[in-house]
Scaffold this motif. Structure first.
Motif, PDB file in Angstrom:
ATOM      1  N   VAL A   4      38.873  37.732  42.507  1.00  0.00           N
ATOM      2  CA  VAL A   4      38.033  37.776  41.308  1.00  0.00           C
ATOM      3  C   VAL A   4      38.251  36.491  40.504  1.00  0.00           C
ATOM      4  O   VAL A   4      39.382  36.031  40.331  1.00  0.00           O
ATOM      5  CB  VAL A   4      38.366  39.007  40.444  1.00  0.00           C
ATOM      6  CG1 VAL A   4      37.622  38.953  39.112  1.00  0.00           C
ATOM      7  CG2 VAL A   4      38.010  40.284  41.193  1.00  0.00           C
ATOM      8  N   ILE A   5      37.166  35.906  40.012  1.00  0.00           N
ATOM      9  CA  ILE A   5      37.235  34.653  39.267  1.00  0.00           C
ATOM     10  C   ILE A   5      37.222  34.970  37.773  1.00  0.00           C
ATOM     11  O   ILE A   5      36.265  35.558  37.261  1.00  0.00           O
ATOM     12  CB  ILE A   5      36.048  33.744  39.636  1.00  0.00           C
ATOM     13  CG1 ILE A   5      36.064  33.459  41.147  1.00  0.00           C
ATOM     14  CG2 ILE A   5      36.095  32.435  38.837  1.00  0.00           C
ATOM     15  CD1 ILE A   5      34.752  32.943  41.684  1.00  0.00           C
ATOM     16  N   PHE A   6      38.296  34.603  37.082  1.00  0.00           N
ATOM     17  CA  PHE A   6      38.428  34.884  35.654  1.00  0.00           C
ATOM     18  C   PHE A   6      37.691  33.817  34.842  1.00  0.00           C
ATOM     19  O   PHE A   6      37.883  32.618  35.049  1.00  0.00           O
ATOM     20  CB  PHE A   6      39.902  34.929  35.257  1.00  0.00           C
ATOM     21  CG  PHE A   6      40.577  36.223  35.608  1.00  0.00           C
ATOM     22  CD1 PHE A   6      41.117  37.037  34.622  1.00  0.00           C
ATOM     23  CD2 PHE A   6      40.668  36.644  36.929  1.00  0.00           C
ATOM     24  CE1 PHE A   6      41.727  38.242  34.936  1.00  0.00           C
ATOM     25  CE2 PHE A   6      41.275  37.847  37.262  1.00  0.00           C
ATOM     26  CZ  PHE A   6      41.803  38.647  36.256  1.00  0.00           C
ATOM     27  N   MET A   7      36.864  34.280  33.905  1.00  0.00           N
ATOM     28  CA  MET A   7      36.035  33.381  33.102  1.00  0.00           C
ATOM     29  C   MET A   7      36.432  33.498  31.637  1.00  0.00           C
ATOM     30  O   MET A   7      35.615  33.815  30.766  1.00  0.00           O
ATOM     31  CB  MET A   7      34.559  33.741  33.294  1.00  0.00           C
ATOM     32  CG  MET A   7      34.054  33.561  34.711  1.00  0.00           C
ATOM     33  SD  MET A   7      34.097  31.833  35.239  1.00  0.00           S
ATOM     34  CE  MET A   7      32.975  31.097  34.070  1.00  0.00           C
ATOM     35  N   ILE A   8      37.694  33.253  31.347  1.00  0.00           N
ATOM     36  CA  ILE A   8      38.207  33.372  29.981  1.00  0.00           C
ATOM     37  C   ILE A   8      38.130  32.008  29.316  1.00  0.00           C
ATOM     38  O   ILE A   8      38.926  31.116  29.585  1.00  0.00           O
ATOM     39  CB  ILE A   8      39.650  33.921  29.974  1.00  0.00           C
ATOM     40  CG1 ILE A   8      39.687  35.289  30.643  1.00  0.00           C
ATOM     41  CG2 ILE A   8      40.187  33.992  28.546  1.00  0.00           C
ATOM     42  CD1 ILE A   8      41.075  35.875  30.783  1.00  0.00           C
ATOM     43  N   TYR A  11      50.404  47.017  32.127  1.00  0.00           N
ATOM     44  CA  TYR A  11      49.183  47.503  32.777  1.00  0.00           C
ATOM     45  C   TYR A  11      48.211  46.355  33.018  1.00  0.00           C
ATOM     46  O   TYR A  11      47.594  46.256  34.088  1.00  0.00           O
ATOM     47  CB  TYR A  11      48.513  48.573  31.913  1.00  0.00           C
ATOM     48  CG  TYR A  11      49.261  49.871  31.852  1.00  0.00           C
ATOM     49  CD1 TYR A  11      49.231  50.769  32.919  1.00  0.00           C
ATOM     50  CD2 TYR A  11      50.005  50.218  30.726  1.00  0.00           C
ATOM     51  CE1 TYR A  11      49.915  51.979  32.863  1.00  0.00           C
ATOM     52  CE2 TYR A  11      50.695  51.420  30.656  1.00  0.00           C
ATOM     53  CZ  TYR A  11      50.641  52.298  31.727  1.00  0.00           C
ATOM     54  OH  TYR A  11      51.321  53.478  31.670  1.00  0.00           O
ATOM     55  N   ARG A  12      48.047  45.517  32.005  1.00  0.00           N
ATOM     56  CA  ARG A  12      47.115  44.397  32.133  1.00  0.00           C
ATOM     57  C   ARG A  12      47.564  43.458  33.252  1.00  0.00           C
ATOM     58  O   ARG A  12      46.758  43.014  34.066  1.00  0.00           O
ATOM     59  CB  ARG A  12      47.010  43.649  30.804  1.00  0.00           C
ATOM     60  CG  ARG A  12      45.989  42.518  30.835  1.00  0.00           C
ATOM     61  CD  ARG A  12      45.693  41.980  29.434  1.00  0.00           C
ATOM     62  NE  ARG A  12      46.894  41.539  28.745  1.00  0.00           N
ATOM     63  CZ  ARG A  12      47.434  42.178  27.713  1.00  0.00           C
ATOM     64  NH1 ARG A  12      46.890  43.300  27.258  1.00  0.00           N
ATOM     65  NH2 ARG A  12      48.519  41.707  27.124  1.00  0.00           N
ATOM     66  N   ARG A  13      48.862  43.174  33.299  1.00  0.00           N
ATOM     67  CA  ARG A  13      49.368  42.274  34.332  1.00  0.00           C
ATOM     68  C   ARG A  13      49.184  42.880  35.725  1.00  0.00           C
ATOM     69  O   ARG A  13      48.793  42.178  36.668  1.00  0.00           O
ATOM     70  CB  ARG A  13      50.858  41.982  34.097  1.00  0.00           C
ATOM     71  CG  ARG A  13      51.450  41.001  35.118  1.00  0.00           C
ATOM     72  CD  ARG A  13      52.911  40.723  34.841  1.00  0.00           C
ATOM     73  NE  ARG A  13      53.088  40.029  33.575  1.00  0.00           N
ATOM     74  CZ  ARG A  13      53.899  40.426  32.597  1.00  0.00           C
ATOM     75  NH1 ARG A  13      54.608  41.534  32.732  1.00  0.00           N
ATOM     76  NH2 ARG A  13      54.016  39.718  31.497  1.00  0.00           N
ATOM     77  N   TYR A  34      45.441  42.565  36.541  1.00  0.00           N
ATOM     78  CA  TYR A  34      45.043  41.171  36.760  1.00  0.00           C
ATOM     79  C   TYR A  34      45.648  40.609  38.038  1.00  0.00           C
ATOM     80  O   TYR A  34      45.018  39.803  38.730  1.00  0.00           O
ATOM     81  CB  TYR A  34      45.437  40.322  35.557  1.00  0.00           C
ATOM     82  CG  TYR A  34      44.556  40.505  34.336  1.00  0.00           C
ATOM     83  CD1 TYR A  34      43.563  41.479  34.292  1.00  0.00           C
ATOM     84  CD2 TYR A  34      44.726  39.703  33.204  1.00  0.00           C
ATOM     85  CE1 TYR A  34      42.763  41.649  33.169  1.00  0.00           C
ATOM     86  CE2 TYR A  34      43.918  39.858  32.077  1.00  0.00           C
ATOM     87  CZ  TYR A  34      42.945  40.838  32.068  1.00  0.00           C
ATOM     88  OH  TYR A  34      42.146  40.990  30.952  1.00  0.00           O
ATOM     89  N   ASP A  35      46.873  41.005  38.371  1.00  0.00           N
ATOM     90  CA  ASP A  35      47.489  40.530  39.610  1.00  0.00           C
ATOM     91  C   ASP A  35      46.669  40.948  40.820  1.00  0.00           C
ATOM     92  O   ASP A  35      46.453  40.155  41.758  1.00  0.00           O
ATOM     93  CB  ASP A  35      48.919  41.071  39.739  1.00  0.00           C
ATOM     94  CG  ASP A  35      49.910  40.336  38.844  1.00  0.00           C
ATOM     95  OD1 ASP A  35      49.534  39.293  38.263  1.00  0.00           O
ATOM     96  OD2 ASP A  35      51.054  40.815  38.702  1.00  0.00           O
ATOM     97  N   ARG A  36      46.213  42.184  40.819  1.00  0.00           N
ATOM     98  CA  ARG A  36      45.405  42.654  41.947  1.00  0.00           C
ATOM     99  C   ARG A  36      44.027  42.002  41.961  1.00  0.00           C
ATOM    100  O   ARG A  36      43.465  41.721  43.036  1.00  0.00           O
ATOM    101  CB  ARG A  36      45.295  44.174  41.929  1.00  0.00           C
ATOM    102  CG  ARG A  36      46.595  44.848  42.343  1.00  0.00           C
ATOM    103  CD  ARG A  36      46.514  46.335  42.407  1.00  0.00           C
ATOM    104  NE  ARG A  36      45.535  46.839  43.368  1.00  0.00           N
ATOM    105  CZ  ARG A  36      45.353  48.133  43.606  1.00  0.00           C
ATOM    106  NH1 ARG A  36      46.078  49.038  42.946  1.00  0.00           N
ATOM    107  NH2 ARG A  36      44.451  48.531  44.488  1.00  0.00           N
TER     108      ARG A  36
END
Length: 285
Positions: free
Chosen positions: A144-148, A131-133, A136-138
């Motif tokens: 969307v810019i990931f700020m991890i 589900y997470r993948r 996140y793929d979409r």
């Protein structure tokens, strides 16, 4: 005659009971679905003049919620705020009942308004990898810019501010403080999902910290505030709203959706808009 009187009383009680249930249902529906737009101003001498009036819209804790068909109400509310950036502070998916479409579709529409920056919450961490993948793929696909556990500089004309995102300050204390301390700009915005360690945020070098997670305490009472928040328990100190300490500002977004408890009381869902304002001298307020 006595029998007729009793029948009338029973009928009256039934009507009153049905009316009470309808009123309560309407109230709870309104509490769960009437989206508030909460405005704050972050006044700081460290805001560059070029960023005076810069608008940040924060959305948190969507938890699979649909705000109208195709997220129409939520997108409309964000567009009305005319943001320069949109930040998502976690739990846009619900770990107890994972669904990809509500969060993914929201992101696909939000990026058409302004750049979107995302930090995950505990619910993104707890869902199955598939589900997470898929989510996140979409999100990656639409920009969307990931700020991890990373920082970026946001620029406007010749000036810049720093935006830092943390996956979890509990596991990244050193990283968090180092990244903020190493920032090459005077003004720093920190994104993190869980405000349980609020004192760490308020004592860090971040001028403005944006968090969520608490759902505003779920049930809010006048003069008391939220009754319960995850990780803080009953009568949480940091339930929702703005907090200040020594020139630092912390905002806890009450969120849009629910998880666990199916409804809210005295605690309507919200999006938050923060306008940066440069002031001469003094501390961040």
């Amino acid at each position: 005659m006595e029998e007729q009187r009793k029948k009338k009383q029973r009928k009256k009680r039934l009507v009153i009971g049905v009316a009470a249930v309808l009123l309560l249902s309407g109230y709870l529906y309104w509490q769960d679905n009437d989206l508030m737009q909460t405005e704050y101003t972050c006044n700081s001498p460290d805001v560059p003049a070029e960023f005076d009036g810069y608008r940040i819209v924060q959305v948190s804790d969507l938890h699979n919620k649909w705000c109208g068909k195709d997220q129409k109400r939520l997108i409309k509310a964000i567009r009305e705020e005319q943001p320069d950036i949109i930040v998502l502070t976690g739990d846009i998916m619900d770990g107890n009942h994972p669904k990809v479409e509500p969060a993914a579709r929201f992101c696909e529409l939000a990026v058409k308004i302004a750049p979107v920056y995302f930090v995950p919450g505990n619910h993104e961490a707890m869902v199955k990898t598939e589900y997470r993948r898929a989510l996140y793929d979409r999100m990656h696909a639409c920009g969307v810019i990931f700020m991890i556990d990373r920082s970026v500089e946001l620029t406007r004309e010749e000036a810049a501010i720093t935006l830092t995102g943390l996956e979890s300050i509990r596991k990244a204390d050193y990283f968090a403080l180092k990244q903020i301390s190493d920032a090459q700009t005077d003004f720093v915005v920190l994104l993190e999902h869980n405000p349980t360690d609020a004192k760490v945020f308020l004592q860090s070098d971040a001028d403005l910290t944006l968090t969520g997670h608490t759902h505003g305490g779920q049930f809010r009472l006048p003069l008391i505030g939220g009754l319960y928040a995850p990780d803080q328990g009953i009568l949480p100190e940091y339930d929702g709203g703005a907090f200040y300490d020594a020139g630092h500002m912390l905002i806890i977004n009450r969120g849009v959706g629910n998880s666990g408890f199916p409804f809210r009381v005295g605690n309507r869902p919200e999006i938050v808009t923060v306008t940066l304002h440069r002031m001469e001298g003094g501390e961040t307020t």
